[in-house]
Design a protein around this motif. Structure first.
Motif, short mmCIF file in Angstrom:
data_model
loop_
_atom_site.label_atom_id
_atom_site.label_comp_id
_atom_site.label_asym_id
_atom_site.label_seq_id
_atom_site.Cartn_x
_atom_site.Cartn_y
_atom_site.Cartn_z
N GLY A 296 12.60 54.82 6.71
CA GLY A 296 13.33 54.31 7.87
C GLY A 296 14.46 55.19 8.34
O GLY A 296 15.25 54.79 9.20
N PHE A 297 14.56 56.41 7.79
CA PHE A 297 15.54 57.37 8.26
C PHE A 297 14.85 58.32 9.24
O PHE A 297 13.93 59.05 8.85
N ARG A 298 15.28 58.30 10.47
CA ARG A 298 14.66 59.20 11.45
C ARG A 298 15.21 60.61 11.26
O ARG A 298 16.42 60.83 11.30
N ILE A 299 14.32 61.56 11.05
CA ILE A 299 14.74 62.95 10.90
C ILE A 299 13.88 63.83 11.80
O ILE A 299 12.66 63.70 11.83
N GLU A 300 14.54 64.67 12.59
CA GLU A 300 13.85 65.57 13.51
C GLU A 300 14.15 67.01 13.14
O GLU A 300 15.23 67.30 12.61
N GLN A 301 13.20 67.89 13.45
CA GLN A 301 13.43 69.31 13.24
C GLN A 301 13.73 70.00 14.56
O GLN A 301 13.19 69.63 15.60
N GLY A 302 14.59 71.02 14.49
CA GLY A 302 14.87 71.84 15.65
C GLY A 302 14.66 73.30 15.29
O GLY A 302 14.65 73.67 14.11
N TYR A 303 14.50 74.13 16.30
CA TYR A 303 14.28 75.57 16.07
C TYR A 303 15.02 76.37 17.13
O TYR A 303 15.08 75.99 18.30
N GLY A 304 15.60 77.49 16.70
CA GLY A 304 16.26 78.37 17.65
C GLY A 304 16.95 79.52 16.96
O GLY A 304 16.81 79.72 15.74
N ALA B 198 21.24 80.30 22.13
CA ALA B 198 22.39 79.39 22.36
C ALA B 198 22.46 78.04 21.66
O ALA B 198 23.28 77.24 22.07
N PRO B 199 21.77 77.60 20.65
CA PRO B 199 20.71 78.32 19.98
C PRO B 199 19.34 77.66 20.07
O PRO B 199 18.36 78.23 19.63
N ILE B 200 19.23 76.43 20.61
CA ILE B 200 18.02 75.64 20.38
C ILE B 200 16.92 75.94 21.40
O ILE B 200 17.16 75.95 22.61
N ILE B 201 15.72 76.17 20.90
CA ILE B 201 14.53 76.44 21.71
C ILE B 201 13.64 75.20 21.79
O ILE B 201 13.07 74.90 22.83
N SER B 202 13.53 74.48 20.69
CA SER B 202 12.67 73.30 20.65
C SER B 202 13.20 72.31 19.63
O SER B 202 13.96 72.68 18.74
N GLY C 191 8.94 70.58 17.15
CA GLY C 191 8.98 69.88 18.42
C GLY C 191 8.48 70.66 19.60
O GLY C 191 8.10 71.83 19.51
N PRO C 192 8.50 70.02 20.77
CA PRO C 192 8.11 70.69 22.01
C PRO C 192 9.20 71.66 22.49
O PRO C 192 10.37 71.51 22.13
N ILE C 193 8.82 72.61 23.32
CA ILE C 193 9.77 73.56 23.90
C ILE C 193 10.73 72.81 24.83
O ILE C 193 10.34 71.88 25.53
N PHE C 194 12.00 73.23 24.85
CA PHE C 194 13.01 72.58 25.69
C PHE C 194 12.68 72.70 27.18
O PHE C 194 12.05 73.68 27.61
N PRO C 195 13.13 71.73 27.97
CA PRO C 195 12.76 71.67 29.39
C PRO C 195 13.04 72.91 30.22
O PRO C 195 12.26 73.23 31.12
N SER C 196 14.13 73.62 29.97
CA SER C 196 14.50 74.75 30.83
C SER C 196 13.79 76.04 30.45
O SER C 196 13.92 77.05 31.15
#
Length: 483
Positions: free
Chosen positions: A368-376, A381-385, A398-403
């Motif tokens: 029940g602990f939500r944990i997400e991964q990020g990459y950059g 700047a620094p996050i890509i996804s 995760g998916p690539i950031f919107p911009s």
């Protein structure tokens, strides 16, 4: 070059889930969000009385930023490069924003560097002033006395009054308040050029090998808006600051993002105190690195096992997994006792800087602990996804950031190739390093040096570093994965 996968964030694979506050620069961010969240806590500090905190509000921190920035300009630091070094504390963030929101160019320095490397970076970045904590008092004074680089002004985050040629940040704030009261608007009305370099960050590595990354307000603000559009932190959240603030991940996501969203920040007392800090401060969100989350998970399992409740928990996981298929989520009720060990308020963990063990990711989520991964990278700047509030997949970053747009260059038969990105949150370039800039870009695409693949649903997976590819005798390439 063959491109197996081209992803346009926000168009093909990623959309903005949440409404955002449009910001053009960090000064604009402070103004707009200060009007919304001024009375909310920006920083929380423990007191001797349990459950009672000392608070600095968003309005108060913004007033201090204006005052310190005004005092910096009065010192003659307009347009100059100013370094910040020290442990995580609100004065670090105060210095950063007072520099970059109208004074000059901020140069965050790694607090773990030895004296010779600090000296080298002071010279390379041509800084003229440095804001620092008492831990670095002797080192910084010695650098000034030796005439290192252009260093002239020393500013202590700890001194109550100016002393021995060192300015007190606290006294400068009071001086700045008086200047503003008397009509000085040099900082408040300062124009920000969003696309010019205002941040100079050094990558990790030896002093000679480290590169100086040039960032701008537009780059940072684009990343902040991307985060806000897919991963919600709100004004009722309290985040625990653990990673060093000079680190791009912590600086953007752990310092600037809660400032943008009106959330509160509490500072961790050290790795041994994380569990108690989560409880004491009623922490709801935290970003960190995989090793910390992996250790937390192992300790939770050991505690459960010692209490003789492991089989009961496993049964609970089986039940909750079945119920989740019909959209019934009872995890926090089933595992209430486990949640209470981490304060009982956690709603989001975000892991970055390296790959998280999928078993740990899956295990936290099952409890029940939500944990997400990020990459950059620092250069982005620094996050890509990142995993988002609607889209997440175990093992993926995760998916690539919107911009951003992303592509996989020169993929092998498994679809794994170098991850390359393009968009407004990519660095301006490396400072005074033409050779590195030529290597870093391919017709406008930033070469991350990381290997990965994008699946058919648009999720990015990291597979290793390009320089870790080993060519075998049969000429096939074997990827040496990250540790």
């Amino acid at each position: 070059m063959i491109n197996i996968k081209l992803v346009k964030g926000g168009v093909d694979m990623q959309e903005r889930i949440h409404k955002i506050i449009e910001i053009t620069n960090l000064k604009d961010m402070l103004k707009k969000t200060g009007e919304l969240y001024g009375d909310r806590p920006a920083y929380k500090f423990k007191t001797e009385e349990p459950e009672k905190f000392d608070i600095i509000t968003h309005k108060e921190i913004r007033e201090m930023i204006d005052a310190l920035g005004t005092a910096f300009i009065k010192l003659g630091l307009k347009g100059k490069r100013i370094a910040v070094i020290g442990e995580n504390r609100y004065e670090w963030g105060l210095s950063y924003l007072a520099i970059t929101c109208g004074t000059g160019i901020v140069v965050p320095l790694d607090k773990s560097l030895p004296e010779n490397e600090i000296k080298s970076l002071v010279e390379r970045s041509e800084i003229e002033a440095i804001c620092y904590t008492k831990k670095y008092d002797e080192i910084i004074k010695r650098l000034k006395n030796e005439g290192v680089g252009k260093l002239k002004h020393l500013i202590s985050m700890d001194l109550k009054k100016h002393e021995d040629g060192v300015y007190s940040e606290k006294e400068l704030i009071e001086k700045g308040k008086k200047l503003i009261k008397d009509g000085d608007r040099s900082f408040i009305d300062a124009n920000i050029s969003p696309e010019e370099m205002d941040m100079l960050l050094f990558t990790s590595g030896t002093t000679s090998a480290s590169k100086a990354v040039m960032l701008s307000h537009k780059i940072i603000c684009t990343n902040l808006m991307d985060i806000a559009s897919v991963l919600e932190i709100h004004e009722r959240d309290t985040m625990l600051s653990f990673l060093p603030m000079h680190h791009a991940f912590e600086c953007t996501a752990g310092f600037l993002y809660p400032m943008y969203k009106g959330a509160a920040v509490a500072f961790c007392d050290g790795i041994k105190h994380i569990a108690e800090n989560l409880a004491e401060y009623h922490i709801t969100a935290m970003i960190s690195v995989p090793v910390l989350f992996e250790n937390m998970y192992k300790k939770l399992l050991k505690t459960i096992e010692k209490q003789g409740k492991l089989e009961k928990v496993k049964t609970g996981i089986k039940i909750s997994n079945v119920l989740s298929k019909i959209h019934i989520d009872l995890r926090k009720k089933l595992f209430k006792e486990i949640h209470e060990k981490l304060g009982g308020q956690i709603r989001l963990f975000v892991s970055g800087a390296a790959g998280l063990d999928p078993e740990v990711e899956r295990g936290f989520n099952e409890l029940g602990f939500r944990i997400e991964q990020g990459y950059g990278l620092t250069e982005t700047a620094p996050i890509i996804s990142a995993g988002t509030d609607k889209r997440t997949r175990v093992g993926s970053v995760g998916p690539i950031f919107p911009s951003l747009e992303a592509r996989i260059a020169n993929p092998n038969e498994e679809g794994i190739g170098e991850i390359q990105v393009k968009g407004p949150s990519v660095m301006l370039g490396y400072y005074e390093n033409d050779e590195a800039n030529k290597e870093a870009f391919d017709n406008g695409w930033f070469r991350t040096g990381d290997l990965g693949y994008i699946d058919n649903d648009g999720y990015l997976f990291i597979a290793g570093r390009e320089k870790s590819v080993i060519v075998l005798k049969n000429r096939k390439k074997c990827i040496s994965r990250r540790t």
